[in-house]
Design an enzyme around this catalytic site. Structure first.
Site, PDB file in Angstrom:
ATOM      1  N   PHE A  21      -4.622 -13.136  -0.742  1.00  0.00           N
ATOM      2  CA  PHE A  21      -4.383 -12.495  -2.146  1.00  0.00           C
ATOM      3  C   PHE A  21      -4.088 -10.417  -2.039  1.00  0.00           C
ATOM      4  CE2 PHE A  21      -6.973 -16.312  -1.882  1.00  0.00           C
ATOM      5  CZ  PHE A  21      -6.127 -16.733  -3.442  1.00  0.00           C
ATOM      6  N   ASP A  22      -3.529 -10.099  -2.909  1.00  0.00           N
ATOM      7  CA  ASP A  22      -3.746  -8.913  -3.989  1.00  0.00           C
ATOM      8  C   ASP A  22      -4.702  -8.725  -4.125  1.00  0.00           C
ATOM      9  OD1 ASP A  22      -2.863  -5.776  -3.424  1.00  0.00           O
ATOM     10  OD2 ASP A  22      -2.192  -6.361  -5.620  1.00  0.00           O
ATOM     11  N   LYS A  23      -5.674  -7.236  -4.282  1.00  0.00           N
ATOM     12  CA  LYS A  23      -6.736  -7.242  -5.002  1.00  0.00           C
ATOM     13  C   LYS A  23      -6.403  -6.682  -6.591  1.00  0.00           C
ATOM     14  CE  LYS A  23      -9.403  -3.110  -4.899  1.00  0.00           C
ATOM     15  NZ  LYS A  23      -9.718  -3.222  -6.015  1.00  0.00           N
ATOM     16  N   THR A  24      -5.380  -5.280  -6.493  1.00  0.00           N
ATOM     17  CA  THR A  24      -5.127  -4.042  -7.573  1.00  0.00           C
ATOM     18  C   THR A  24      -3.935  -5.126  -7.989  1.00  0.00           C
ATOM     19  OG1 THR A  24      -5.904  -2.709  -6.241  1.00  0.00           O
ATOM     20  CG2 THR A  24      -4.683  -2.598  -8.560  1.00  0.00           C
ATOM     21  N   ASP A  72       4.636  -6.048  -3.715  1.00  0.00           N
ATOM     22  CA  ASP A  72       3.951  -6.761  -2.763  1.00  0.00           C
ATOM     23  C   ASP A  72       5.398  -7.624  -2.244  1.00  0.00           C
ATOM     24  OD1 ASP A  72       0.478  -6.005  -1.967  1.00  0.00           O
ATOM     25  OD2 ASP A  72       1.055  -7.044  -4.607  1.00  0.00           O
TER      26      ASP A  72
END
Length: 637
Positions: free
Chosen positions: A311-314, A518
């Site tokens: 996962f990316d966070k933001t 991303d």
């Protein structure tokens, strides 16, 4: 060609006539004891029914394809030769009737696509200098302004330039809830204005709209074959000639023509050929109905095997709606510093920069004497610029290190305190001296923690977060969500390196991001998943698009992929078991041509009905949340 089109158009009528003739034949024999009438009725029924089958077989042969229709046609000719008109009539009727039922049940699995297509707007109210004009949607150009009133569809992708309204975006996200749209908000073609009115400036029209791309994407996905389908296609190419050879050998060694013909009929691999495609069509249709776009059968196969989610966070795990929640200034001219920070961040579209601009707008008096020059954005670090002849650096700790700027003990303490609270931090230095530190918070998306637990219950072994944010902030989010592994302070290319490393270790990796920043990681993962309401990059680069940007949708998509693959395997097992049953029955004498054909057609329907269970599939997580599937409305403009 025209004759073939005529037969295709009237196949259902031919099937009905064949059935009536068979019924009359059996009535003649058993009710009227009229054998000649029985023979004539069944012979005519056989001839009428075999024509469309034989035409399809010939069409396939021209293209060097040995089809099921070829086996049936040869079997019918053989039955005629030995005078078994009852066998040939029943076989052809069952084959045509099976095709009819197959087309009807397959049609149901495509209802999601039909629902989307029916929602395509056809007209638009164009705003002109003279007023308004009703035009065909294809006549609207980029830059035109259209008016959409209550109850009508938005005909273009665009931005609101006037008005206010509540829009139902079910056709885009699959989620039937009203969203308020105001000045400068983005709207999408195919959505419906439930209340209010909007004037919209078109940014995408026709086939370039998000809605048109969704329809095209799902239609292409349902035609994209899985590995199982590709294998079955290759298998059928060799299997049909093998059955022909087997039937010839049976005749050579047994001199039993009837037995050889029966082998041809029983050897039809109908259920095997239809089993995999119908499962994928039903599974992809289920996803489309929920705003989950899965790009084809091969994606379904790979997604079902995923064991590592990255996962990316933001904007992915978190909402991305950031705001300054703490702020430290180390000089007295706070207003001037806030205006300076906002001016520099104005060249960026990063969520953290937007939060600083918003904070400055509400906490400082506006300033107009700031001259911005020589800006440079450093990806994953921040911005440096010259403002009123002062060198300004604003960004993360990597940015400060790159410019040989250090923090005092008090500043380091403040920074650490913010980070330990799980906040993202932005530091601003002027002429090499740190002047301000912003603590910026982002909220975790709803239902993320429960969704991640559900994904683990569905077979995901490893949850990994990759973020450009600092370690303390990343760790705080990871602890809250029970994520297994965290890597922070990463540049976009470093995220790609981690994805490649995970794949090299033998993991099947899915990367979930926002589809824009991303996109390199999405493209390099085994499965790329975009969270976002239909951005061009999201649709183009990812394998799966979650139009709702919700984690429950991710749980459903993964569960659906696993269920679809399982359903395909079940269908293949049913098909192989049917062929085995028929061949064993043939050897032991309890299966004959007509009964074998009945079992064969029944097996086709069994695999279709088995696949249709996917249309209403829900995961255990869906059921615990008790959220109904939102059906798409059919209002037209």
């Amino acid at each position: 060609m025209k004759f073939q089109q005529f037969l295709t158009k009237h196949t259902n009528q031919i099937t009905l006539i064949t059935g009536i003739l068979i019924a009359l034949g059996f009535l003649s024999k058993y009710a009227l004891n009229y054998t000649l009438g029985y023979q004539i009725s069944l012979a005519v029924a056989s001839i009428i029914a075999v024509v469309p089958i034989a035409v399809r077989a010939w069409s396939a042969l021209i293209n060097k394809v040995f089809s099921i229709e070829l086996l049936v046609s040869i079997a019918v000719i053989g039955a005629f030769i030995i005078g078994e008109f009852n066998e040939s009539a029943v076989v052809t009727f069952l084959f045509l009737f099976g095709s009819y039922l197959e087309s009807k049940t397959l049609q149901k699995t495509r209802n999601a696509i039909k629902g989307l297509t029916d929602l395509s707007p056809t007209t638009a109210t164009l705003v002109t200098d003279a007023g308004t004009e009703e035009v065909d949607v294809d006549d609207v150009d980029e830059g035109d302004v259209v008016l959409v009133k209550t109850g009508n569809q938005v005909p273009v992708d665009g931005t609101v330039v006037e008005g206010n309204g509540y829009i139902n975006e079910a056709s885009i996200t699959g989620e039937s809830r009203q969203i308020n749209k105001n000045l400068d908000d983005q709207v999408y073609s195919g959505t419906i204005v439930e209340n209010g009115y909007l004037k919209i400036k078109a940014t995408q029209v026709g086939d370039d709209t998000t809605f048109a791309k969704i329809i095209e994407l799902v239609e292409e996905a349902q035609d994209t074959k899985s590995k199982a389908e590709k294998f079955i296609d290759r298998f059928a190419q060799y299997y049909t000639p093998a059955v022909l050879v087997l039937a010839a050998l049976v005749f050579v060694f047994s001199r039993d023509f009837r037995l050889a013909i029966t082998v041809l009929v029983l050897g039809c691999p109908g259920a095997l050929v239809i089993g995999a495609p119908v499962s994928n069509v039903a599974g992809i249709g289920n996803g489309a109905k929920r705003g989950i776009l899965i790009k084809g059968g091969e994606v379904v196969d790979t997604f079902a095997k995923v064991d590592t989610l990255v996962f990316d966070k933001t904007g992915t795990l978190t909402e991305g709606n950031t705001a300054v929640s703490s702020f430290k200034a180390y000089t007295n001219n706070q207003d001037q510093l806030l205006n300076l920070a906002a001016t520099v961040e104005g060249v960026s579209d990063h969520p953290l920069g937007k939060a600083i601009i918003d904070y400055a707008g509400s906490h400082a008096k506006a300033s107009t004497d700031l001259n911005l020059d020589n800006t440079e954005t450093v990806k994953g670090q921040g911005i440096c610029a010259e403002v009123n002849h002062s060198q300004v650096v604003i960004g993360n700790q990597k940015m400060l290190t790159a410019h040989d700027i250090s923090l005092t003990a008090d500043q380091a303490h403040d920074l650490n305190e913010m980070q330990q609270a799980g906040k993202s931090t932005v530091i601003m230095a002027i002429d090499g001296v740190v002047q301000m530190i912003f603590g910026i918070s982002d909220t975790v998306r709803p239902n993320v923690k429960e969704s991640l637990a559900a994904l683990k219950a569905q077979g995901i072994k490893r949850l990994v977060m990759l973020t450009g944010d600092n370690e303390l902030t990343a760790d705080a989010v990871a602890r809250e969500l029970n994520i297994d592994e965290v890597h922070a302070n990463l540049l976009p290319e470093e995220k790609v390196d981690y994805v490649k490393q995970l794949k090299a270790e033998g993991n099947t990796v899915a990367f979930i991001g926002d589809g824009i920043n991303d996109s390199p990681s999405i493209a390099n993962a085994d499965i790329g998943i975009a969270m976002g309401s239909g951005t061009d990059v999201a649709i183009d680069t990812s394998d799966v698009v979650l139009m709702q940007s919700s984690f429950p949708a991710l749980v459903h998509a993964h569960g659906l992929a696993k269920k679809t693959v399982l359903n395909t395997r079940e269908n293949i097992i049913i098909a192989i078991a049917t062929v085995a049953f028929l061949l064993i029955g043939l050897i032991f004498g309890y299966i004959y041509m007509a009964s074998g054909m009945f079992v064969h057609e029944a097996s086709i329907l069994v695999v279709i009905f088995n696949a249709m269970r996917l249309i209403n599939f829900r995961t255990k997580f869906d059921k615990t949340r008790q959220e109904p599937v939102h059906q798409t409305a059919t209002t037209t403009a």
